[in-house]
Design a protein around this motif. Sequence first.
Motif, PDB file in Angstrom:
ATOM      1  N   GLU A 115       0.816  -1.225   0.000  1.00 64.28           N
ATOM      2  CA  GLU A 115       0.000   0.000   0.000  1.00 64.28           C
ATOM      3  C   GLU A 115       0.846   1.270   0.000  1.00 64.28           C
ATOM      4  N   ARG A 116       2.159   1.120   0.138  1.00 68.38           N
ATOM      5  CA  ARG A 116       3.041   2.284  -0.030  1.00 68.38           C
ATOM      6  C   ARG A 116       2.922   2.831  -1.445  1.00 68.38           C
ATOM      7  N   GLY A 117       2.634   1.937  -2.409  1.00 67.95           N
ATOM      8  CA  GLY A 117       2.735   2.372  -3.802  1.00 67.95           C
ATOM      9  C   GLY A 117       1.570   2.042  -4.706  1.00 67.95           C
ATOM     10  N   TYR A 118       0.559   1.306  -4.225  1.00 69.41           N
ATOM     11  CA  TYR A 118      -0.570   0.947  -5.095  1.00 69.41           C
ATOM     12  C   TYR A 118      -1.858   1.486  -4.500  1.00 69.41           C
ATOM     13  N   GLU A 119      -2.505   2.390  -5.233  1.00 65.73           N
ATOM     14  CA  GLU A 119      -3.763   2.967  -4.758  1.00 65.73           C
ATOM     15  C   GLU A 119      -4.880   1.935  -4.908  1.00 65.73           C
ATOM     16  N   ASN A 120      -5.598   1.691  -3.836  1.00 71.93           N
ATOM     17  CA  ASN A 120      -6.819   0.873  -3.868  1.00 71.93           C
ATOM     18  C   ASN A 120      -6.639  -0.441  -4.637  1.00 71.93           C
ATOM     19  N   ILE A 121      -5.555  -1.139  -4.348  1.00 75.87           N
ATOM     20  CA  ILE A 121      -5.247  -2.346  -5.145  1.00 75.87           C
ATOM     21  C   ILE A 121      -6.335  -3.410  -4.973  1.00 75.87           C
ATOM     22  N   LEU A 122      -6.888  -3.522  -3.756  1.00 75.15           N
ATOM     23  CA  LEU A 122      -7.935  -4.532  -3.566  1.00 75.15           C
ATOM     24  C   LEU A 122      -9.173  -4.187  -4.379  1.00 75.15           C
ATOM     25  N   GLY A 123      -9.564  -2.927  -4.354  1.00 74.49           N
ATOM     26  CA  GLY A 123     -10.744  -2.497  -5.105  1.00 74.49           C
ATOM     27  C   GLY A 123     -10.554  -2.693  -6.601  1.00 74.49           C
ATOM     28  N   LYS A 124      -9.368  -2.319  -7.093  1.00 75.89           N
ATOM     29  CA  LYS A 124      -9.132  -2.424  -8.533  1.00 75.89           C
ATOM     30  C   LYS A 124      -9.138  -3.888  -8.978  1.00 75.89           C
ATOM     31  N   LEU A 125      -8.504  -4.763  -8.182  1.00 76.46           N
ATOM     32  CA  LEU A 125      -8.468  -6.185  -8.567  1.00 76.46           C
ATOM     33  C   LEU A 125      -9.846  -6.833  -8.419  1.00 76.46           C
ATOM     34  N   THR A 126     -10.570  -6.442  -7.379  1.00 75.10           N
ATOM     35  CA  THR A 126     -11.914  -7.003  -7.184  1.00 75.10           C
ATOM     36  C   THR A 126     -12.798  -6.664  -8.386  1.00 75.10           C
ATOM     37  N   ALA A 127     -12.686  -5.414  -8.851  1.00 78.51           N
ATOM     38  CA  ALA A 127     -13.500  -4.985 -10.000  1.00 78.51           C
ATOM     39  C   ALA A 127     -13.142  -5.776 -11.260  1.00 78.51           C
ATOM     40  N   LEU A 128     -11.912  -6.327 -11.302  1.00 80.94           N
ATOM     41  CA  LEU A 128     -11.506  -7.135 -12.462  1.00 80.94           C
ATOM     42  C   LEU A 128     -11.858  -8.614 -12.277  1.00 80.94           C
ATOM     43  N   GLY A 129     -12.487  -8.935 -11.162  1.00 81.58           N
ATOM     44  CA  GLY A 129     -12.936 -10.317 -10.971  1.00 81.58           C
ATOM     45  C   GLY A 129     -12.088 -11.144 -10.019  1.00 81.58           C
ATOM     46  N   ALA A 130     -11.085 -10.511  -9.397  1.00 79.12           N
ATOM     47  CA  ALA A 130     -10.248 -11.286  -8.470  1.00 79.12           C
ATOM     48  C   ALA A 130     -11.011 -11.546  -7.173  1.00 79.12           C
TER      49      ALA A 130
END
Length: 429
Positions: free
Chosen positions: A392-407
């Motif tokens: 999270e130091r370098g990726y904004e909202n990584i969980l949200g972005k991956l979830t939206a892609l189906g992860a």
Amino acid sequence: MINGGRRLVGAVDISGAKNAALAIIPATVLAEGKCRIENIPDIRDVRLMMDIIRHLGASVKQVNRNTYEIDTTYIASETVPDAMARKMRASYYFIGALLGRAGKAEVAMPGGCNFGVRPIDQHIKGFEALGARVRTENAVIKATTRELLGGAVYFDLVSVGATINVMLAAVKAKGLTIIENAAKEPHIVDLANFLNLMGADVRGAGTDVIKIRGVDSMHGCDYSIIPDQIEAGTYMVAAAATGGDVLIRNVIPKHLDSISAKLVESGVQIEEFDDSVRVTANGRLLKCNIKTMPHPGFPTDMQPQFAAMLSIAEGTSIISEGIWDNRFRYVEQLLRMGASIQVEGKAAIIEGVPQLKGAPVRADDLRAGAAMVIAGLVASGTTTIEDIHLIERGYENILGKLTALGADISRIQDDDDTPARVIPMVSSL
Ligand code: EPU
């Protein structure tokens, strides 16, 4: 926690570039006025940077998630204390910026990802070439000057950080500074554009010679930060590794050339549009060899993610690390997931296996953490990743972005070790 085995499908918007923002925020110190900056990524390192600039006396207003107004009319201190400096590498950009603004800076030794020794001799050599006196006392870097004077700086090696730091000081030095063997990364160009909008005279950024004619004063401006090449590359690799089909939006495709070229070599299809790229992959990917180099070579900040992808590619791939002495610590974690990788000095030999298996692993650093996410996405079963604050130091909202892609990915525990619980994801805040 990631339940692997799902293809990533859909579209993802890339945030502003971390390493550009981390140079541009300290640069506002030179303005003695108000800067409005858009497309600042909402990440931990940016929040730390804002804490530092507030500590120096600037007023910081967050207009919305990615826009800030920073007013540096009044700066009360030239000191960045240890507790703040050691949380990140880029804290040392306040040396260059404060030297330019006030002729004085005291910044505790910076922290950052652990890739072995990270010397700052080239930064110091550059400041000294501009007439500053630099010494280190009790792990605090102290730089002073009566007057900064333009000078010739020839770097012994290509350093992103030293190029940025010397640019920050030189814009206010009297006369002409010529930086030779400068870094050419897109964020160097972004910083130069920002400095010029504030009234500086910087030419040649993006080539290996940068010429800076010092100016007496600078002023505030409005600016928007470029998209993050490495965040984009990370989603490209995640899409490819999962056999997915993802449109990566808000990117500058030219900045992705070295990454796209290697994906194509591995059998991935890349379609380029004006400000997006579509990544599609079918069937098993193929091996490829990578050597990391300064821009425009293949970026070191993408090698762990490629290692995760190549762990399941057909054939044997070799990754040679050309920037850092020790950037393969994460391999141990991939081995826990069934990868077959041998590290020999600054090279990793990756024997592709048909499948990775979920396992408890750790994020050793920011990009190593991103590699673990990719490995978790392609693995069978469940992967849990510890120390995700580093991601999270370098990726904004990584969980949200991956979830939206189906992860299938969720946060199961807070950083402070409170009991495990699933925190529902909000895909955009
Ligand atoms: N080096 C020296 N002396 C110096 C400066 C650097 O010997 O005075 C050496 C380093 O030890 C290394 C090489 O030069 O072997 C290149 O280091 P560079 O200074 O270019 O790296 P950096 O500025 O410390 C930035 C990024 C890193 C990225 C590198 C290389 C920031 C905040 N960090 O680090 O990004 O890996 O450039 O591209 O911009 C990341 O985002 O995950 C990350 C680690």
